[in-house]
Design an enzyme around this catalytic site. Sequence first.
Site, PDB file in Angstrom:
ATOM      1  N   HIS A 237     -12.615  26.916  -9.835  1.00 29.79           N
ATOM      2  CA  HIS A 237     -13.406  26.849 -11.072  1.00 29.79           C
ATOM      3  C   HIS A 237     -12.770  27.886 -12.000  1.00 29.79           C
ATOM      4  O   HIS A 237     -12.300  28.930 -11.536  1.00 29.79           O
ATOM      5  CB  HIS A 237     -14.844  27.311 -10.894  1.00 29.79           C
ATOM      6  CG  HIS A 237     -15.653  26.556  -9.885  1.00 29.79           C
ATOM      7  ND1 HIS A 237     -15.647  26.863  -8.562  1.00 29.79           N
ATOM      8  CD2 HIS A 237     -16.521  25.530 -10.043  1.00 29.79           C
ATOM      9  CE1 HIS A 237     -16.483  26.037  -7.923  1.00 29.79           C
ATOM     10  NE2 HIS A 237     -17.021  25.220  -8.799  1.00 29.79           N
TER      11      HIS A 237
ATOM     12  N   ASP B 122     -13.602  31.431 -11.288  1.00 29.93           N
ATOM     13  CA  ASP B 122     -13.185  31.997  -9.992  1.00 29.93           C
ATOM     14  C   ASP B 122     -11.902  32.794 -10.210  1.00 29.93           C
ATOM     15  O   ASP B 122     -11.646  33.779  -9.532  1.00 29.93           O
ATOM     16  CB  ASP B 122     -12.813  30.906  -8.963  1.00 29.93           C
ATOM     17  CG  ASP B 122     -13.943  29.956  -8.652  1.00 29.93           C
ATOM     18  OD1 ASP B 122     -15.118  30.332  -8.817  1.00 29.93           O
ATOM     19  OD2 ASP B 122     -13.632  28.812  -8.242  1.00 29.93           O
TER      20      ASP B 122
HETATM   21  C1  XLS Z   1     -21.417  22.818  -4.797  1.00 30.30           C
HETATM   22  C2  XLS Z   1     -20.188  22.084  -5.006  1.00 30.30           C
HETATM   23  C3  XLS Z   1     -19.093  22.838  -5.724  1.00 30.30           C
HETATM   24  C4  XLS Z   1     -18.071  21.882  -6.220  1.00 30.30           C
HETATM   25  C5  XLS Z   1     -17.221  22.374  -7.333  1.00 30.30           C
HETATM   26  O1  XLS Z   1     -22.279  22.448  -4.003  1.00 30.30           O
HETATM   27  O2  XLS Z   1     -19.735  21.622  -3.773  1.00 30.30           O
HETATM   28  O3  XLS Z   1     -18.562  23.801  -4.888  1.00 30.30           O
HETATM   29  O4  XLS Z   1     -17.244  21.451  -5.197  1.00 30.30           O
HETATM   30  O5  XLS Z   1     -17.950  22.740  -8.433  1.00 30.30           O
END
Ligand code: XLS
Length: 441
Positions: free
Chosen positions: A106, A109
């Site tokens: 993200h 991140d």
């Molecule tokens: C959350 C999601 C997130 C997505 C990306 O539950 O799995 O981690 O994979 O935003």
Amino acid sequence: MALIGDTEYFKGIGEIMYEGKESDNPMSFKFYNPEQVVAGKTMREHFKFAMAYWHTLCGTGGDPFGPGTKEFPWATATDPVEAAKQKADAAFEFVTKMGFDYYCFHDYDLVDEAKTLSESEKRIQEIVAYLQQKQEASGVRLLWGTSNCFSHPRYMNGAATNPNFDVVARAGAQVKIALDATIALNGENYVFWGGREGYMSLLNTNMKLEQDNIGRFLNMAKDYARSQGFKGTFFIEPKPMEPTKHQYDFDCATSINTIKEYGLENDFKLNIEVNHATLAQHTFQHELQVAANAGMLGSIDANRGDYQNGWDTDQFPNNVLETTEAMLVFLKAGGLQGGGINFDAKTRRNSTDLEDIFLAHIGGADTFARGLLIADEVLRSSPYESLLSKRYSSFDSGKGASYTAGKLSLTDLYDYAQEQGEPEQISGKQELYENILNQYS
Ligand code: XLS
Ligand code: NI
Ligand code: NI
């Protein structure tokens, strides 16, 4: 200051190698043999394993009852971009030592969000320039990028489905910046997971407007990325709930409807997460099959849930039998379209050794590899396929074949049924199928 960091964060850990299941070395793969060919492709090509930046580099184990337990040696610098570079060094060291080819992130991140949008954009551009060099030097690639439009308090009522246009526009700006970053890093795909795209109470919600708004939003994002030369696939990642009570992308079937309703079927596919399937009261293999039927089996977020509770525990995969059932669907569908297998999973709060992150990924990769090997064997050597075709053989010839060819009317069914009398009782033989799976495991 060195451009490409030379600090080693995972000291004493070398490259993880395939040693086979007779090996007692916990820091080796027992089943994941990257170059081994299974069903016409190497395991490396089948899986395209990726590390998730958020869990592996950012998640320190905090939960609603207590703070983080893990003190990571990276991201210690006070300057946010310097801290981000340390984190990137750790990320690439980890992916390289695992022998994986991909990572996913993200936007925030990579580097902490700043006070203003323009300062945040500047930070992202700086870390993207650094990541470009890390990619170049290591050969590691970006499987997908995404934007975190769910953590910041401004998104408490949603991002693209927010009732306030100003927030929708702010989310749009953030997605534009995240798309620019993904494109600059040659990202192969882009994910939309709508953590807050949904609602808590219908009383204060105009569901139709919110859904139409996200349809517009996704189209804009797609048009913008295409205009910038992005050739990859967009994925919607379904999840039924958490953090929102009712999420619009509930499961694969719902998300496929969204994709078709808003004319996105040529550009969008699905990123299917194991634990999200469980939360939607489906099996993972069910979700894979629904996506495959629609030609939208794009990518996988690998993890597992916990059957005793109802939230996204994001544990690493280790259930071989369930993964084998999923790999049957995977192989029969011809694999993933554009995506790969991203470990959207985290070590437990009390797994505090740095080596635990390696052990977790080794276990996850081995579980998928073992599932693939068993599924391949079942398809090639067992009576599984012939049992399945026999079960549907009434459609292969005669009236059954005319039926599937669309040549019969309801009156034809009536006439045929009158002639036949009561249909023969035919066993579903579920236990036999289950035994075959066990026999090959
Ligand atoms: C959350 C999601 C997130 C997505 C990306 O539950 O799995 O981690 O994979 O935003
Ligand atoms: Ni996910
Ligand atoms: Ni999840």
